[in-house]
Write a protein that holds these residues in place. Sequence first.
Motif, PDB file in Angstrom:
ATOM      1  N   GLU A  27      18.104  -9.676   2.600  1.00  0.00           N
ATOM      2  CA  GLU A  27      18.045  -8.563   3.576  1.00  0.00           C
ATOM      3  C   GLU A  27      17.377  -7.336   2.956  1.00  0.00           C
ATOM      4  O   GLU A  27      16.629  -6.620   3.617  1.00  0.00           O
ATOM      5  CB  GLU A  27      19.462  -8.151   4.013  1.00  0.00           C
ATOM      6  CG  GLU A  27      20.138  -9.150   4.921  1.00  0.00           C
ATOM      7  CD  GLU A  27      21.592  -8.755   5.192  1.00  0.00           C
ATOM      8  OE1 GLU A  27      22.155  -7.913   4.463  1.00  0.00           O
ATOM      9  OE2 GLU A  27      22.156  -9.300   6.149  1.00  0.00           O
TER      10      GLU A  27
ATOM     11  N   ARG B  67      13.594  -8.347   3.023  1.00  0.00           N
ATOM     12  CA  ARG B  67      12.954  -8.659   4.310  1.00  0.00           C
ATOM     13  C   ARG B  67      13.219  -7.593   5.370  1.00  0.00           C
ATOM     14  O   ARG B  67      12.427  -7.422   6.293  1.00  0.00           O
ATOM     15  CB  ARG B  67      13.440 -10.024   4.828  1.00  0.00           C
ATOM     16  CG  ARG B  67      12.999 -11.177   3.943  1.00  0.00           C
ATOM     17  CD  ARG B  67      13.686 -12.476   4.356  1.00  0.00           C
ATOM     18  NE  ARG B  67      13.405 -13.536   3.409  1.00  0.00           N
ATOM     19  CZ  ARG B  67      12.651 -14.607   3.658  1.00  0.00           C
ATOM     20  NH1 ARG B  67      12.108 -14.777   4.844  1.00  0.00           N
ATOM     21  NH2 ARG B  67      12.459 -15.519   2.729  1.00  0.00           N
TER      22      ARG B  67
ATOM     23  N   MET C 217      14.363 -11.458   9.263  1.00  0.00           N
ATOM     24  CA  MET C 217      14.773 -12.444   8.243  1.00  0.00           C
ATOM     25  C   MET C 217      14.010 -13.759   8.416  1.00  0.00           C
ATOM     26  O   MET C 217      14.042 -14.620   7.540  1.00  0.00           O
ATOM     27  CB  MET C 217      16.271 -12.691   8.307  1.00  0.00           C
ATOM     28  CG  MET C 217      17.118 -11.477   7.947  1.00  0.00           C
ATOM     29  SD  MET C 217      17.029 -11.064   6.199  1.00  0.00           S
ATOM     30  CE  MET C 217      18.265 -12.171   5.522  1.00  0.00           C
TER      31      MET C 217
END
Length: 418
Positions: A37, A40, A416
Motif C-alpha cells: 500500500e 502502490r 493496488m
Amino acid sequence: MCAMTTENLKQRVDWPGQGVHQVPYRIYTDPEIYAEEQQRIFRGKIWNFVGLASEVPKTGDYVTRYVGDTPVVMVRSDDKSINVLVNKCCHRGNLVCTKTRGNAKHLTCVYHNWIYDLKGKLTSVAFRRGIGGRGGMPKDFSMEGRGMPCLKVDTYNDLVFASFDNSVEELSSYLGDEMRSNLDRVVGRKMKIIGMHHQYMPNNWKLYMENVRDSYHASLLHMFQAAFGINRLTMDGGIKLSSEGWHHISYSIDKSESGAEDAYKGKNLHAMDHGFEMADPSLIKKWQEFNCGTTLAIQSVYPNFVCQQIYNSLALRLCVPKGPENCELIWWVLGTAADTDEERGIRVTQSNMIGPAGLISMEDGVVGGWVQRATVRDGSSLTVLEMGGRNVEPSKNSRATEVSIRGFWNGWRTLMNV
Ligand code: FES
Ligand SMILES: [Fe+2]
C-alpha cells in the motif's frame, strides 16, 4: 518499486469475486499488504494532503509530516514556493528535521552536519576536505544531484497536497467539481487554526477511513448524537461520490420529514423520551453558518484526508498509517479569521465535544481497535458491506448505506491492482 509482483499480491489478498461489498480481514493486519500500500497507494498516482500553506507563512518555516508512513518536511523556500521534501539525509539516512515545526535558514542533519537548502539541495558536507589534509571525501565526490527528494506539490485554497508520482493528474481534476465545491464552502474562506489534536488508534488506517465514510453508524455508535438530535439518519441528506467513488461527502440538512422520527421511537434512543435533558445546553449551542442549511458534511479525499463540518465545528483530519495495526489521526481544528469571540467559543466547545476526548471521536478511536482485536485470527473471513445495496452510486436521499465504503474499496482495488 513494488516488492511484490501483482500476481503474488493478488494471491495474498485473495479478493472475493468482482465486487466491493465484502472485504477479507487479512488486509487490515498483513504486513506485506501494508508495505505494498505504501508503494502502490501513497507513492502512487494520487495526491496526499500534507498541511496548510498558512502553517508556513515565512521563508524557512517548516513542519514535519508524513506521506503514508514516509516522513516529509513541508517548507517555505526563499522564492515563497512550498516544497515537500522526504525527511531523510542522503548521507546515511538520518531524519534531517526532528522537530514538529520551526524556522531555519537551511536544513541541517545533526548526525554529521550535512546541510541542505530550503529546496532540499545538498550544499555542504562537513570535513569534506578532511582535517589538515588528511581524510575527507574522495576528490571526485560531487554534491551535484544529491539532496532530500522533492515531491510534486500543488495547493487548493490553503490546502497543500503532494505526490511521489510526477505524472499524477492535476490536483483540481483529482478532486473534481463536487469535492472542490464542498471544500470551498467549508474552508474556502480566510481560515485560522484554533487548535490541533493528535489521536493514536490501535487499528489499521483503512478501518478508520471506513469509519469516516460509514454514515450508517453515526447515530448508533454515537448515542449522544441521536439522543440529543445532533445527527439522525432521519434528517434529510445523502451521499455524494466522485467518479468511481474514491472521494465522498456524507451530508445532512436539518429538516426532519414527518413520521421519519418514528424510526428512532421505541428504540430507547432518545434521552428526551426518558425525561433527561442536558444540564449544560451550551455544549450543543450553534448558529446557522451556511445558507444551504447543511448541518453536517463529512468529506473524504482518497486515501486518508477528511474535511469535517459538524454544525460549526470545522476540522481537517489526516489518518497517518503507523504500521499494519496502528495509525495516528492529526486534526486541524479551524475557525475563520472573521469569527467573533462568541463564535470562536462555540467552535471550541463543539470541537472538544466531537474531538478525540469528546463524545464522538473517542468512540471512533476505540471501535477500530476492537475490530482489529476480534478479527486477528480470522483473516479469511469477510466483512458485509451491503447496506444500501452492492453498487457504488451516489445516494440522493439516504445515509442508511455503506456505499461510500464500497467506493473506498473501488479506489483501493484500482491502485493496488487486485
Ligand atoms: S546521516 Fe546525515 S549527515 Fe550523516
Ligand atoms: Fe463515528
